[in-house]
Design a protein around this motif. Structure first.
Motif, short mmCIF file in Angstrom:
data_model
loop_
_atom_site.label_atom_id
_atom_site.label_comp_id
_atom_site.label_asym_id
_atom_site.label_seq_id
_atom_site.Cartn_x
_atom_site.Cartn_y
_atom_site.Cartn_z
N ARG A 34 0.95 -1.17 -0.10
CA ARG A 34 0.02 0.12 -0.07
C ARG A 34 0.87 1.26 0.16
O ARG A 34 0.51 2.21 -0.67
CB ARG A 34 -1.07 -0.01 1.15
N GLU A 112 4.69 -1.16 3.55
CA GLU A 112 3.43 -1.26 4.16
C GLU A 112 2.28 -1.96 3.31
O GLU A 112 2.08 -1.68 2.31
CB GLU A 112 3.00 0.09 4.78
N TYR A 113 1.62 -2.78 4.06
CA TYR A 113 0.54 -3.42 3.42
C TYR A 113 -0.84 -3.13 4.03
O TYR A 113 -0.87 -2.76 5.13
CB TYR A 113 0.84 -5.01 3.45
N ALA A 114 -1.84 -3.50 3.33
CA ALA A 114 -3.21 -3.25 3.92
C ALA A 114 -3.32 -4.33 5.03
O ALA A 114 -2.74 -5.47 5.01
CB ALA A 114 -4.36 -3.30 2.99
N ASP A 115 -4.39 -4.24 5.77
CA ASP A 115 -4.56 -5.35 6.70
C ASP A 115 -4.64 -6.83 6.49
O ASP A 115 -4.18 -7.54 6.97
CB ASP A 115 -5.77 -4.65 7.99
N GLU A 150 -1.31 -2.54 17.85
CA GLU A 150 -1.99 -2.62 16.66
C GLU A 150 -1.09 -1.87 15.35
O GLU A 150 -0.25 -0.88 15.96
CB GLU A 150 -3.12 -1.74 16.91
N SER A 152 -0.61 -2.00 11.10
CA SER A 152 -0.79 -2.63 9.59
C SER A 152 0.56 -3.28 9.45
O SER A 152 1.84 -3.02 9.79
CB SER A 152 -0.86 -1.64 8.52
N THR A 181 5.25 -4.70 11.98
CA THR A 181 3.89 -3.99 11.77
C THR A 181 4.43 -2.50 11.96
O THR A 181 5.65 -2.27 12.55
CB THR A 181 2.72 -4.34 12.79
N THR A 182 3.43 -1.69 11.26
CA THR A 182 3.85 -0.25 11.36
C THR A 182 3.92 0.41 12.69
O THR A 182 4.46 1.34 12.94
CB THR A 182 2.67 0.32 10.39
#
Length: 521
Positions: A34, A112-115, A150, A152, A181-182
């Protein structure tokens, strides 16, 4: 900067070293991305654009380019590419940063990727089954760590691969891949590393930001601004002549053309009650009413890129700064009038060229483009003009001192024909060259020989006035002519005849550059 990477942490779902033996095995990591932020050493603007458009899910791509300071050179003569890159930069989708003051060989990828994009993260195929080594760590230590925050899904790649397809056919690269994760501290540390590269080596902000500013400030169309931005040296032997030619083309395209013909009644410069004679008006007499002063000449500003040109070329062009022009190593901004006055001062001749496609002969003077090839509407206009020429020749009978006035007038007629032929010499040269004829031996020079006060200078001024509508009358002084002057005339980008007055036979013989003047044509 420096930071610790803890292997035994829940902030990485998996960490491994991978050998990338092909571009495809490397680019598989970009699938479903993303957002990407990249530090790379070598690439190309075409490739960055293609990559962005090939990745369907990619919303944002930032690239720090480490191998060049002047990335603009890669956009020369590519206005469509510059247009697309500028639009994406303006929209915040594709941003390129340059390392102007240092070569940077770092390779860093923050992806970074979508969830839902990381569902196959544990799939052995996506990580390369035989080319991957996993870091083992204490399972008890993993259990003691806090639950993952939490964020992405994300990957960080550190290693040798460049963001380029080049050389992958015979190249192998290795990289360390961190899956995280981000929201993790690990990813934040790598973000700091990315920003450190950008802030330490980039001085001028995002690439093409200056183009965006030019588009917003300029009154010209977007297409014209981008065309100018992507202009540059094209590697010709005569750089100065190339710039002069580009200036002439811009002037032709942007300045209104005035027809210079006998009997033209369309001169709107003159008031209705002007008592000037038709002959004076048609020949372009330099009265205050008919001829605007230099301060009133059109001042359409023209800007050309000078990137890639030699310093000596820029130095010569800098003489335009004496005539309301600005010159730097990057750009030249001038007006048609300034360019013409510069050409007149440096080369003693106005710019003139033949547009063979349009069959038009044009020359530039006092900030105006004059076209001298429009056909008269009435044959009587031709008769009247020829009568004036005959009247001039008849002065030989009235005032001359010759044993053979007819022969003198024949010589004058032949010389006048040469003046009218001179602007078309390039067309004849092209014909001769196609047939293997030596140009230096085939193309003639005109020599007008005679005693002092015999009317040679008067004849030259008369011929020049006919060609230019009285705008150019004065020949070049012989004291100003030398080998360098003759050699530099190749760069004027003009077919206007150069006339030298009162030159001696000895001076002519010393100008050996005339003997091979056409050899480099």
């Amino acid at each position: 900067m420096q930071f610790d990477i803890l292997i035994d942490t829940a902030q990485t779902d998996d960490s491994y070293v991978e050998i990338f033996k092909s571009w495809r095995s490397f680019s598989d990591l970009f699938e479903n991305a993303r957002r990407m932020r990249v530090v790379t050493y070598c690439d190309s603007p075409e490739f960055i654009l293609d990559l962005f458009e090939d990745l369907d899910e990619l919303e944002s791509l930032e690239v720090i380019v480490g191998d060049v300071g002047d990335y603009r050179e890669r956009l020369i003569e590519k206005p469509d590419l510059a247009d697309r890159l500028e639009r994406l930069r303006r929209e915040g989708k594709l941003t390129i940063y340059l390392c102007e003051n240092k070569e940077v060989h770092s390779k860093l990828y923050l992806i970074e990727y979508a969830d839902t994009a990381d569902e196959s993260v544990d799939d052995g195929e996506s990580k390369g089954e035989s080319d991957q080594m996993t870091f083992d760590y204490d399972e008890q230590a993993e259990a003691d760590d806090v639950a993952e925050s939490e964020g992405s899904p994300a990957k960080v790649i550190v290693g040798s691969p460049n963001l380029s397809r080049n050389a992958w056919s015979n190249q192998t690269n290795v990289g360390v891949v961190y899956e995280t994760t981000t929201a993790s501290d690990l990813f934040e540390n790598f973000e700091d590393l990315y920003r450190d590269h950008r802030d330490s080596y980039n001085n001028d902000g995002p690439f093409l930001e200056d183009l965006t500013e030019q588009i917003e400030r300029s009154e010209d169309d977007r297409e014209e601004v981008i065309k100018l931005f992507t202009e540059g040296a094209v590697g010709t032997q005569d750089e100065l002549g190339e710039v002069h030619g580009r200036l002439a083309d811009h002037i032709d395209a942007e300045v209104d053309t005035v027809d210079l013909v006998l009997g033209d009644e369309g001169d709107e410069e003159l008031p209705n009650d002007e008592s000037e004679t038709t002959t004076e008006r048609d020949l372009g007499s330099e009265t205050d009413e008919a001829e605007p002063g230099l301060e009133d000449a059109p001042q359409d500003r023209i800007t050309l890129s000078l990137r890639g040109y030699d310093e000596s070329t820029v130095d010569t062009l800098s003489q335009m700064s004496d005539f309301d022009a600005t010159v730097s190593n990057d750009a030249l901004t001038t007006t048609p009038d300034a360019f013409q006055r510069y050409a007149q001062q440096v080369f003693d001749v106005p710019t003139m060229h033949l547009d063979q496609e349009g069959e038009q002969l044009k020359f530039h003077y006092d900030g105006t483009v004059y076209r001298v090839t429009r056909l008269p509407e009435d044959p009587q206009q031709v008769n009247d003009a020829l009568a004036e020429i005959e009247a001039y020749f008849e002065t030989v009978d009235d005032y001359g001192n010759s044993n053979n006035p007819t022969a003198v007038k024949a010589h004058m007629y032949e010389a006048l024909l040469w003046f009218f032929w001179a602007p078309f010499a390039n067309r004849q040269a092209a014909f001769y060259q196609r047939h293997g004829i030596n140009l230096d031996k085939a193309l003639p020079y005109l020599y007008v020989f005679g005693e002092s006060n015999g009317g040679k200078g008067t004849f030259c001024r008369f011929a020049l006035s006919l060609i230019s509508g009285n705008r150019v009358e004065a020949p070049v002084d012989a004291d100003e002519i030398g080998k360098r002057k003759v050699r530099n005339l190749r760069s004027v980008h003009t077919s206007f005849p150069v006339v030298v007055d009162d030159i001696t036979k000895q001076k002519v013989n010393s100008l050996d550059t005339l003997r091979n003047y056409w050899s480099g044509w």
